[in-house]
Design an enzyme around this catalytic site. Structure first.
Site, PDB file in Angstrom:
ATOM      1  CE  LYS A 184      -3.946   1.847   2.694  1.00 44.35           C
ATOM      2  NZ  LYS A 184      -4.703   1.665   3.961  1.00 44.35           N
TER       3      LYS A 184
ATOM      4  CB  SER B 165      -8.053   0.617   5.872  1.00 43.49           C
ATOM      5  OG  SER B 165      -8.788   1.819   5.839  1.00 43.49           O
TER       6      SER B 165
ATOM      7  CB  SER C  18      -8.037   3.412   2.861  1.00 45.94           C
ATOM      8  OG  SER C  18      -7.149   2.832   3.812  1.00 45.94           O
TER       9      SER C  18
END
Lengths: 488, 491
Positions: free
Chosen positions: A78, A177, A153
């Site tokens: 990420k 997330s 996210s």
């Protein structure tokens, strides 16, 4: 995913020189390109550098060096986790092109274990969102239905694994997330206990809630990655120096007779019937595995979302103060004066959701409101923690839905922040309490969208969580299903 | 104006830079004067993803200072973020301690002045925090930022408003600096900004049976004791003057204000009113765990502290019958004071040692910009020199010469004196010869001594001095005195 594409198989093959890290990584890069064309999941990728790092792994093996348990395994990261060899932007204009001078602790650990970081994945800007639509670059799409969101996210990382481009990806989980996109994309995702994994190099959103964790297609690979990235790190004061089990080895042990909690509040209004049905079926599976189902209540669960959004915005307003156009990152081209360097750089550099949260958090901490909002939220947080402490006296794990619905449509909730915040209704409590929780696939909607279920356990009970999840996966095949265009 | 009394009310905030090798929350060295932005890392630059880690040494030093100030040490203390935007503050918040400072509720006794009572200054709190960097203003159009100082550990010490005059504030500041340096808590070099003072000043004015209080002014960032005295004295006069012009110049009506001090012009300057003050939005730093301090840890630190400078000063004054000034000189720094104690402990004569410390040893130290301890002369050699002087083996004059040579030659003082021909001569024949020379050369003095009882003592003293001079300092003063008396008794 066939077994030969699992991280553990790749690592075995590469270590035994049956396959080269270079060939595995080259294959992953091809798949990432294809997946990115279809779902827009990447922020940064450097094929040449990545292949060079893969050849390094091959050289280490050829030279007879000890190689870790992730030899040659391609991993997507990420883009809020610092990498010195790829930019780290948090999908924000304010960090456009920013390249940290150092690697995050988890990146060091992965590389030391032989893994090859292949790409940085898309996210909601600064990890603020539940759909990856808040990325300053572009939204990422769900491989099960490209008209739908992958969740967020950590949407890019979830999609990278769901699309079978990489066996493993890292995300971060502040309020769900990792688990929520795992659920919406039909993969496994784990948020470890707060402090289990060092946050050093994870760009902070809400420091008391943030935790790095893995995505994988099955629980065995989750366990493998957790063993690599967990552990004490002197650079993170909140990283706990607890004994580190070999999680992968723990999976071979049966979980014993489990008491699994079923939380009344989880099955209240707002839960989509197909999701409820899939989770109920999972309870039955556990019952058939010999588990006892315990009915219980988490009385403060209804306040979790409100509490969460006060604490995370308060911390975010402070954590994001450093992006000011003065020291690094985006700076407004023609500031009127020095105050304008700050004001205009931030106004131009941050997207609307980030600004909304900075303003909410600034308000919650400001003189005159601090006690009514921030302090009260801290007190509610303690009550929520106590709820879990009480619950884990009568059960070993808690099972429930990860999200109230399967993946929603792109744009469906962007105009309604509150509706978007409610996507986190089942996940935020684990962050507030600091406990570990994972999401694994447990069914499909009539439309063919994956449904996830969440297992949560007491602090540092990752081994038991993973054992229970592995037992479930030994009886079910939901996790083996890949979206149509990516079946291999 | 009749019946007008004024009473200044002064509190002091002091930033003490702690003498740690590394910064408060990272491993960067604390170093003054290094190339700008060369002593920095992701943590003190506030880069994304970097996290602070507490420097335990800074915590220990803070406890030590807190104990020396008679504070209650918190067994549970935490870190808070203080938010404000400034280019020298990379994270745009400062890690500090808000509601649970590491030390609180102490006091410090200032020695009595002019035969008055000792003054007790209450310490409200002392908390740890990180320093900011420095903005280097270069011309009108740009400023550069040096972050070498960012993250340097500071202890902020806040008193209650217990100081009553500019002189008292001066005394407090200098005693605090002596204490911090004595304890090894800070290097305390004012020129390097290692101690920075911010007095809060206002005045209670009683007039016509009514008490008025002028606005509280905080004078920012003073880094010399002289500036503290001058700024406060100026500010007291200014506030009283303002009030004389306008009796509404009060705290109630005008609030608090921040001032700067222009040392060149000798005036305070308005910076901002406190109403314009920031909302710092303090909240606990989630990146750091609270500090828990055990009773054992506090006891261990307490046991290292030993005698404090004012106590030692008073003890020396009493034991050795010294003046206040001499006692203060001998306790100006701990190493020198300890060296004196060590020289006494190995048998050096205390009175002579004190005399020599205050006279030539401190002159030598000043000439080399160091302390007496910094000269590197060992306690046994200091003691030997003192005892040679006391025994009359060398004269006081010769001692100074020997001391000078001791700095360059490692030999024993007696050997140095012997090599330089400075050992006193007890040879009676030689001494009698010098006495005869002095008598022959000074007939008037001899006459005065013999014939004028009122001048006898002075004349005899003069002759003794002449003999010492003729002998080049080698004559034994006692023997010289005896022989002169005998010579003057002759008809």
């Amino acid at each position: 995913m066939t077994d030969e594409q699992s991280a553990r198989q790749i690592a075995q093959d590469v270590a035994a020189r049956k396959r080269s890290a270079e060939s595995v990584v080259a294959n992953a890069l091809d798949r990432l390109h294809a997946a990115d064309n279809a779902y827009q999941l990447l922020v940064a990728l450097d094929a040449d550098g990545t292949l060079a790092r893969a050849r390094d792994v091959d050289r280490r093996i050829a030279a007879g060096q000890r190689i870790g348990p992730l030899a040659g395994v391609p991993v997507a990261i990420k883009d809020n986790i610092c990498t010195s060899f790829l930019p780290t932007t948090c999908a924000s204009r304010i960090l456009d092109g920013f390249r940290p001078p150092y690697d995050a602790h988890v990146v060091e650990k992965l590389r030391a274990a032989g893994a090859v970081i292949v790409a940085k994945t898309n996210l909601d800007e600064f990890a603020m969102g539940s759909s990856t639509e808040n990325s300053a670059l572009r939204p990422t799409r769900n491989p099960w239905d490209p008209q739908r969101v992958p969740g967020g996210s950590s949407g890019g990382s979830a999609v990278a694994v769901a699309a079978r481009a990489v066996p493993i990806a890292l995300g971060s989980d502040t309020g769900g997330s990792i688990r929520q996109p795992a659920s919406l994309c039909g993969v496994c995702g784990l948020k470890p206990t707060y402090g289990r994994v060092s946050r050093y190099g994870l760009v902070a959103f809400a420091s008391s809630l943030d935790q790095v964790g893995p995505f994988a297609t099955d629980v065995h690979d989750l366990a493998l990655v957790l063993s690599v990235i967990a552990g004490h790190d002197a650079r993170d004061s909140t990283a706990v120096d607890e004994p580190l089990p070999d999680y992968a080895a723990e999976l071979d042990r049966p979980p014993g007779k489990l008491r699994i909690g079923r939380v009344r509040e989880h099955f209240a209004e707002g839960l989509d019937p197909p999701v409820a049905a899939a989770v109920d079926a999972a309870f039955e599976t556990f019952r058939s595995l010999g588990a006892e189902i315990v009915d219980l209540s988490l009385p403060h669960a209804p306040y979790a979302v409100a509490c969460y959004y006060l604490i995370c915005t308060a911390e975010a307003s402070s954590n994001l103060a450093r992006y000011d156009g003065v020291h690094y990152g985006y700076r407004t081209p023609r500031p009127a004066d020095y105050v304008d360097v700050y004001a205009a750089s931030r106004a131009e550099g941050f997207g609307p959701e980030v600004k909304r949260r900075i303003m909410l958090g600034t308000f919650a901490l400001s003189s005159g409101y601090h006690d009514a909002y921030y302090l009260r939220a801290l007190r509610v947080r303690t009550l929520i923690k106590n709820d879990f402490l009480g619950a884990f006296r009568s059960c070993d794990l808690i099972l429930g839905p990860t999200t109230p619905t399967a993946a929603f449509r792109l744009g469906e909730k962007t105009e309604d922040p509150l509706a978007m915040y409610l996507a986190d209704i089942y996940t935020v409590s684990a962050n507030l309490a600091g406990i570990p929780a994972l999401s694994i696939p447990c069914g499909f909607t009539p439309d063919g969208l994956p449904i996830g279920m969440q297992l949560a356990g007491p602090l540092f009970a990752e081994a038991r969580l993973l054992q229970a999840a592995a037992a479930y996966q030994s009886r079910t095949t939901w996790h083996t299903r890949a979206p149509a265009s990516n079946r291999s | 104006m009749s019946n007008l009394t004024i009473r200044p009310i002064i509190g002091m905030e002091t930033h003490v830079q702690l003498a740690t090798r590394t910064k408060m929350f990272c491993g960067c060295p604390v170093e003054f004067g290094a190339e700008p932005n060369s002593r920095v890392c992701p943590v003190c630059l506030g880069l994304p993803g970097a996290l602070p880690v507490i420097n335990r040494r800074a915590v220990d030093l803070a406890i030590r200072m807190g104990l020396a100030l008679n504070c209650r040490i918190a067994t549970f203390s935490k870190w808070d973020r203080k938010s404000y935007y400034y280019p020298d503050l990379p994270k745009n918040y400062q890690i500090s301690q808000y509601d649970l400072p590491i030390a609180a509720e102490g006091h410090f006794e200032l020695p009595p002045r002019d035969a008055g009572e000792p003054r007790r200054v209450r310490i409200r709190r002392a908390h740890l925090e990180e320093d900011a960097g420095k903005n280097l203003h270069e011309g009108l159009d740009h400023t550069r930022v040096d972050l070498n100082r960012a993250g340097t550990p500071l202890l902020e010490i806040v008193t209650e408003p217990d100081l009553a005059s500019a002189d008292e504030a001066f005394a407090f500041a200098s005693e605090l600096q002596r204490l911090a340096v004595w304890l090894g808590v800070s290097e305390g070099v004012m020129q390097k900004g290692q101690m920075r003072f911010e007095p809060n000043v206002n005045v209670a004015i009683t007039f016509g049976g009514v008490e008025y209080r002028t606005p509280i002014a905080e004078i920012k960032n003073l880094n010399s004791f002289r500036a503290i005295r001058n700024a406060i004295a100026y500010e007291i006069d200014r506030q009283v003057g303002e009030w004389r012009r306008d009796h509404d110049y009060t705290l109630e009506k005008c609030g608090k204000l921040n001032l700067g001090w222009d040392d060149d012009r000798g005036v305070t300057e308005f910076q901002r009113s406190k109403e314009e003050a920031h909302d710092y939005r303090y909240f606990p730093d989630p990146d750091l765990v609270p500090v828990t301090i055990s009773a054992e840890q506090i006891d261990a630190i307490r046991s290292e502290i030993g005698e404090l400078p004012l106590a030692r000063q008073e003890r020396l004054r009493m034991q050795l019958a010294l003046t206040d000034v001499d006692a203060a000189t001998l306790t100006a720094d701990r190493a020198t004071s300890d060296l004196l104690a060590a020289a006494i402990a190995v048998g050096g004569d205390p009175k002579t040692l004190c005399k020599q410390f205050i006279s030539f040893w401190s002159a030598q130290a000043n000439a080399r910009s160091t302390t007496i301890a910094g000269l590197g002369v060992s306690a046994p050699r200091l003691a030997e020199l003192a005892n040679l002087t006391r025994d009359g083996t060398i004269s006081a004059t010769a001692a100074a010469t020997v001391a000078q040579k001791m700095l360059d030659v490692p030999a024993a003082p007696r050997e140095i004196a012997a090599a330089a021909g400075l050992l006193q001569v007890r040879d009676e024949a030689a001494t009698r010869e010098w006495v005869e020379q002095a008598v022959a050369a000074n007939p008037q003095a001899v006459r005065d001594a013999k014939e004028n009882p009122r001048k006898r003592q002075a004349a005899a003293g003069f002759l003794r001095g002449q003999v010492m001079k003729i002998s080049g300092g080698k004559a034994n003063p006692k023997l010289v005195g005896e022989l002169i008396e005998r010579r003057l008794a002759e008809p």
